[in-house]
Design an enzyme around this catalytic site. Sequence first.
Site, mmCIF file in Angstrom:
data_model
loop_
_atom_site.group_PDB
_atom_site.id
_atom_site.type_symbol
_atom_site.label_atom_id
_atom_site.label_comp_id
_atom_site.label_asym_id
_atom_site.label_seq_id
_atom_site.Cartn_x
_atom_site.Cartn_y
_atom_site.Cartn_z
ATOM 1 N N ASN A 21 0.653 -1.048 -0.004
ATOM 2 C CA ASN A 21 -0.012 0.294 -0.468
ATOM 3 C C ASN A 21 0.870 1.193 0.044
ATOM 4 O O ASN A 21 1.410 1.755 0.889
ATOM 5 C CB ASN A 21 -1.231 0.086 1.317
ATOM 6 C CG ASN A 21 -1.581 1.163 1.245
ATOM 7 O OD1 ASN A 21 -2.171 2.071 -0.009
ATOM 8 N ND2 ASN A 21 -2.080 1.858 2.657
ATOM 9 N N LYS A 33 -0.227 4.655 -0.702
ATOM 10 C CA LYS A 33 -0.458 5.672 0.043
ATOM 11 C C LYS A 33 -0.009 6.880 -0.603
ATOM 12 O O LYS A 33 0.021 6.543 -2.175
ATOM 13 C CB LYS A 33 0.016 5.882 1.676
ATOM 14 C CG LYS A 33 -0.185 4.231 2.296
ATOM 15 C CD LYS A 33 -0.421 4.882 3.815
ATOM 16 C CE LYS A 33 -0.111 3.505 4.081
ATOM 17 N NZ LYS A 33 -0.558 3.556 5.895
ATOM 18 N N HIS A 69 -9.261 0.886 4.522
ATOM 19 C CA HIS A 69 -8.430 1.197 5.271
ATOM 20 C C HIS A 69 -8.501 1.946 6.047
ATOM 21 O O HIS A 69 -9.268 2.883 6.771
ATOM 22 C CB HIS A 69 -7.584 1.880 3.947
ATOM 23 C CG HIS A 69 -5.558 1.508 5.925
ATOM 24 N ND1 HIS A 69 -5.319 2.963 6.235
ATOM 25 C CD2 HIS A 69 -5.063 1.120 5.030
ATOM 26 C CE1 HIS A 69 -4.316 2.411 6.673
ATOM 27 N NE2 HIS A 69 -3.497 1.535 5.741
ATOM 28 N N GLU A 88 -7.127 4.424 7.464
ATOM 29 C CA GLU A 88 -7.219 6.110 7.507
ATOM 30 C C GLU A 88 -8.044 6.887 6.764
ATOM 31 O O GLU A 88 -8.382 7.701 6.333
ATOM 32 C CB GLU A 88 -5.415 6.273 6.280
ATOM 33 C CG GLU A 88 -4.683 6.025 7.373
ATOM 34 C CD GLU A 88 -2.953 5.767 6.003
ATOM 35 O OE1 GLU A 88 -2.212 5.504 6.921
ATOM 36 O OE2 GLU A 88 -3.201 5.923 5.072
ATOM 37 N N GLU A 102 -5.286 -5.119 9.633
ATOM 38 C CA GLU A 102 -4.795 -3.696 10.070
ATOM 39 C C GLU A 102 -4.567 -3.570 11.789
ATOM 40 O O GLU A 102 -5.308 -2.218 12.023
ATOM 41 C CB GLU A 102 -4.616 -3.053 9.687
ATOM 42 C CG GLU A 102 -4.065 -3.080 7.843
ATOM 43 C CD GLU A 102 -3.366 -2.706 6.893
ATOM 44 O OE1 GLU A 102 -2.401 -2.019 6.404
ATOM 45 O OE2 GLU A 102 -3.850 -1.475 7.306
ATOM 46 N N GLY A 115 2.065 2.298 10.752
ATOM 47 C CA GLY A 115 3.431 3.381 10.269
ATOM 48 C C GLY A 115 3.856 3.902 12.044
ATOM 49 O O GLY A 115 4.309 4.427 11.930
ATOM 50 N N SER A 119 2.884 -2.369 10.087
ATOM 51 C CA SER A 119 4.810 -2.074 10.172
ATOM 52 C C SER A 119 5.477 -3.843 10.186
ATOM 53 O O SER A 119 6.103 -4.135 11.107
ATOM 54 C CB SER A 119 5.465 -1.793 11.538
ATOM 55 O OG SER A 119 4.628 -0.433 12.164
#
Length: 249
Positions: free
Chosen positions: A10, A12, A95, A97, A167, A173, A213
Site C-alpha cells: 500500500n 499510500k 483502510h 486512514e 490492520e 506506521g 509495520s
Amino acid sequence: MARKKIVAGNWKMNMTPSQAVKLVETLKPLVASDDVDVVYCVPAIDIVPVVEACKGTNVEVGAENMYFEEKGAYTGEISAEMLVDAGVKYVIIGHSERRDYFKEDDALLNKKVKKAIEAGLTPILCCGESLEQREMGVTLDWINLQIKSDLDGVAASDVANMIIAYEPIWAIGTGKTATSDQAEEVCGAIRRTIAAMYDEATAEAVRIQYGGSVNAGNAAELFGKPDIDGGLVGGASLKEDFGKIVNYK
C-alpha cells in the site's frame, strides 16, 4: 488445498508517476515469485504507468480507493469501471486512514465492496482496532462488527475470492507490530466470523492478511501462522526490502 499467500504493497500518498515507474523497475527482480501473489496498490495518478511497467511480470496492480457509483457528478472520485479499464485487479476498501480521516463508515464501505465485486475487482477489505479499543478488551467484538457490517448482503462465493486485511490501527506506521500470536488470534477470529456468517468452506477459502509495520525481519514469523495468508505492507513496500517480504521463506 493450502491458500496461496498474497503480499500487497500500500503505497499510500507516495510516488509521483516517474518515481513509481523507477520503483517498479528496481523491484522487478526482487519480487519475482511463483509461490506468492504480489500486488502494488498505488495512488490513482500512478495506476496507468504502473500497470504498463508491470506488464510481463508476476505483479498485479491495485487501487487504494474507489467510489460506489458508476459515473456522474462526483468530482474527484474514481469508479470501479474506470479502474478495471485501466488494468487494475484489486482495490483497498476501508483502510483505517479512510475510515478516520475521511469519515468513511461501514454503510459506505459495504456499498464499495459490492460495487467492486460487481465490476470484477477483488476487494482488500481492511479492519482493525485502535489502541484504546485493544486496552478495553473489545478488539474481537469491534472487528466482528466491522466484518459483519461491511459484508452484509455479499454472497459467500464472492467472499471466498476476496481478501480481508487485519490492520491494528495502533501498529500502522508506528513501528509497533502486533506479536505473531496477537495477529493470529484476530485473523483466526475473522475466519470464525466468516464461518458463522457463511460456512466453513468460505472461511477456509478467504485469504486474510496482516498489516501494521510488516517488515523483512518479522514477515516470516507472521506469515507462518496458520490463519495469516500474507501481508498488506505500508512503508516497507516502497523499499527494496519489499522483495525480502515477498520471498520471506
